[in-house]
Design an enzyme around this catalytic site. Structure first.
Site, PDB file in Angstrom:
ATOM      1  N   SER A  38     -26.207  31.189  40.082  1.00 33.30           N
ATOM      2  CA  SER A  38     -25.348  30.497  41.026  1.00 33.30           C
ATOM      3  C   SER A  38     -26.017  29.230  41.504  1.00 33.30           C
ATOM      4  CB  SER A  38     -25.034  31.393  42.233  1.00 33.30           C
ATOM      5  OG  SER A  38     -24.375  30.667  43.254  1.00 33.30           O
ATOM      6  N   LYS A  39     -25.234  28.151  41.579  1.00 27.66           N
ATOM      7  CA  LYS A  39     -25.772  26.890  42.089  1.00 27.66           C
ATOM      8  C   LYS A  39     -26.220  27.036  43.532  1.00 27.66           C
ATOM      9  CE  LYS A  39     -22.836  24.117  39.033  1.00 27.66           C
ATOM     10  NZ  LYS A  39     -21.770  23.091  38.956  1.00 27.66           N
ATOM     11  N   ARG A  40     -25.661  28.039  44.217  1.00 28.04           N
ATOM     12  CA  ARG A  40     -26.048  28.249  45.605  1.00 28.04           C
ATOM     13  C   ARG A  40     -27.445  28.837  45.728  1.00 28.04           C
ATOM     14  NH1 ARG A  40     -20.570  29.620  45.681  1.00 28.04           N
ATOM     15  NH2 ARG A  40     -21.022  31.803  45.262  1.00 28.04           N
TER      16      ARG A  40
END
Length: 568
Positions: free
Chosen positions: A316-318
């Site tokens: 996830s980019k998060r």
């Protein structure tokens, strides 16, 4: 129709004959025939009569044209590990077969563009050692390479589809579409467009267009999708018309959606193979319908399995730490990143640690790409980085660049605290790198507090030395005399014996305490601070002239490598 006209069902699996023959399509899909009469549970494999090698050679070109592949990210964010892996496989595929690697920016979603992301993506590809042959920055014969600069091509294709009755204008408002979605969810169904505007009469469409009604363009999905053969997943077919409404291909702002833009661009750029993530596998039948409607020959498709965290969860980019820029800032080497993302996956004849890019290209075999997701264990990255850093140190040219980089770290970290300019000299930094190679994973570790004594003179209060032994002055005096007597002819073996003899001259100081005192005086560090991650027997150290313990008391001009080897 295979085998005497039998109509056999498609089945996912490997064809043993082709697999044993070393076919470049090891993940070959087949049709299952009737069971052998002699073996009721056996399966008859009905394959193409074409020899495997010839079949594979045909699959690696389109119409005799050279291999052309593309990496087409959206500059709505920065390059992350999943994107790097997709770009890497495309780059390797191109170089393996003497083709071209294209970077195309899919910037049609103008509302989500991140300033500077397009340049940063190309920067990171170049840093990783997989630069494109054609790109927005480098140009090429098939540009422009920004989709926002290719709008006329998409408009022409959309108009052709509308005139041919394969697409239509949709005047449904966003409010109506939202109501359709909510109603479907309330009924437990998958949201889909009801194709309402497909049934508008020509005069109705003309009237709405004449008064400037807002509209999009939708593509008419047709039943009876033909199966296609994916390089990784084999034969596939998805009856998209049964589960989806007609998709938008041109939005209300005049920009195309991905479905139209990627088909138009891949055609006009002469892309021969589309290697992309498996999330697009289901959409490929839709894209093939577009190719057929436009009268174009489609490329060969290959869908790469997902790159997941080691626990099977999605990257996830998060997470914040999967962007290539962050790895670079933390000191990761590009070859280590390429090595670790391929090591966890498939597509290569070996799975050893420490492969360079040219070795990855040589060992690449698309038949070995499996459909299983690749589980990435980033906890292994420090070890991969350590191995590749060791190789850089052993290469004179690479070591020269490391020396300059380390000098920058030293100046940035210690600055005015540096008392001896010797520590910035090439010979000294090279000695540090070679004596410590294999014992650190990132170059920046050499300017951590653990190694501060290599660059700045340690300040150890005399009282702290006396806490180890009341004979601290006597021990240091004897050590200085020992150093002055030997000059630069010291060896660890000889010095070990002489320091043991020195300890015997002391009234109450044991040899182990002598070594603790010398370690503290020379590095400013206690034993407990060193031992956990740097065992004594694996920690050869050095100091330059006019530095360390001798310099503290007598400013004597000697090298203390052997003494410190013993101390640590």
């Amino acid at each position: 129709m295979h085998g005497g006209g039998m109509n056999l069902p498609l089945v996912v699996g490997r064809c043993p004959a082709l697999f044993r023959a070393g076919c470049a399509r090891g993940a070959h899909r087949f049709r299952r025939g009737p069971a052998d009469q002699d073996a009721p549970t056996a399966t008859r494999w009905l394959c193409s009569p074409e020899p495997p090698t010839a079949w594979c050679r045909r699959r690696l070109s389109v119409g005799g044209e050279p291999v052309r592949v593309r990496f087409a990210p959206s500059p709505t964010g920065f390059l992350h590990l999943g994107g790097l892996r997709t770009a890497l496989y495309n780059f390797i595929f191109a170089k393996k077969y003497g083709g071209r690697f294209i970077l195309r920016m899919e910037d049609t979603d103008q509302t989500r563009l991140v300033p500077g992301a397009a340049d940063a993506i190309e920067d990171m590809l170049e840093w990783a050692g997989i630069p494109p042959d054609e790109s927005p920055r480098r140009g090429g014969d098939h540009g422009p390479y920004l989709q926002s600069q290719r709008l006329a091509l998409y408009a022409d294709a959309a108009q052709k589809l509308v005139e041919g009755g394969m697409a239509y204008h949709c005047f449904c408002s966003s409010q109506r579409l939202e109501l359709l979605k909510k109603e479907a969810l309330r009924s437990g169904e998958t949201p889909r467009y009801d194709n309402r505007c497909r049934h508008l009469r020509p005069e109705q469409v003309a009237e709405k267009l004449a008064r400037g009604a807002a509209h999009a363009i939708r593509f008419k999905l047709q039943p009876g999708v033909k199966p296609y053969e994916d390089l990784v997943f084999g034969w596939n077919r998805h009856e998209v018309a049964d589960v989806e409404g007609d998709p938008v291909i041109v939005k209300g702002d005049g920009f195309p959606t991905y479905h139209l833009a990627n088909v138009v661009d891949d055609h006009h750029m002469g892309v021969s193979h589309v290697l992309r993530g498996t999330e697009w596998l289901i959409s490929t039948s839709k894209h093939l319908l577009l190719y057929h409607a436009l009268g174009w020959e489609p490329p060969t498709f290959g869908h790469l399995p997902l790159l997941l965290n080691k626990d099977g969860s999605k990257l996830s980019k998060r997470q914040g730490d999967i962007f290539i820029q962050s790895f670079r800032q933390r000191g990761a080497l590009p070859e280590a990143l390429l090595d670790v993302v391929t090591h966890c996956g498939s597509g290569f004849s070996s799975n050893r640690v420490g492969r360079k890019l040219e070795q990855l290209i040589a060992e690449f075999n698309e038949s070995k790409i499996t459909t299983h997701s690749a589980l990435l264990d980033l906890e292994k990255l420090p070890e991969f980085n350590r191995i590749h850093l060791l190789r850089r140190i052993e290469d004179p040219e690479s070591c020269f660049h490391l020396e300059n980089e380390l000098r920058g770290y030293i100046t940035q970290t210690y600055g005015a605290r540096i008392q001896e300019e010797d520590v910035l000299e090439s010979a000294y930094i090279q000695r540090v790198l070679h004596l410590r190679k294999g014992h650190f994973s990132y170059l920046c570790e050499l300017v951590s507090p653990l190694y501060s004594y290599l660059w700045v003179r340690p300040a150890v209060p005399h009282k702290q030395l006396e806490e180890l032994t009341p004979e601290a002055d006597a021990v240091t005096s004897q050590a200085i005399q020992l150093m002055e007597g030997h000059g630069k002819e010291l060896t660890t073996e000889g010095l070990n014996s002489e320091l043991k003899a020195l300890a015997k001259k002391m009234k109450s100081t044991k040899y182990s305490t002598v070594m603790k005192l010398l370690r503290l005086a020379l590095s400013g560090q206690q034993v407990a601070q060193i031992r956990p991650s740097h065992p004594i027997q694996h920690c050869p150290l050095l100091l330059p002239g006019k530095f360390g313990m001798v310099a503290l008391w007598h400013n004597t001009n000697y090298l203390l490598d052997p003494l410190l080897m013993l101390c640590y």
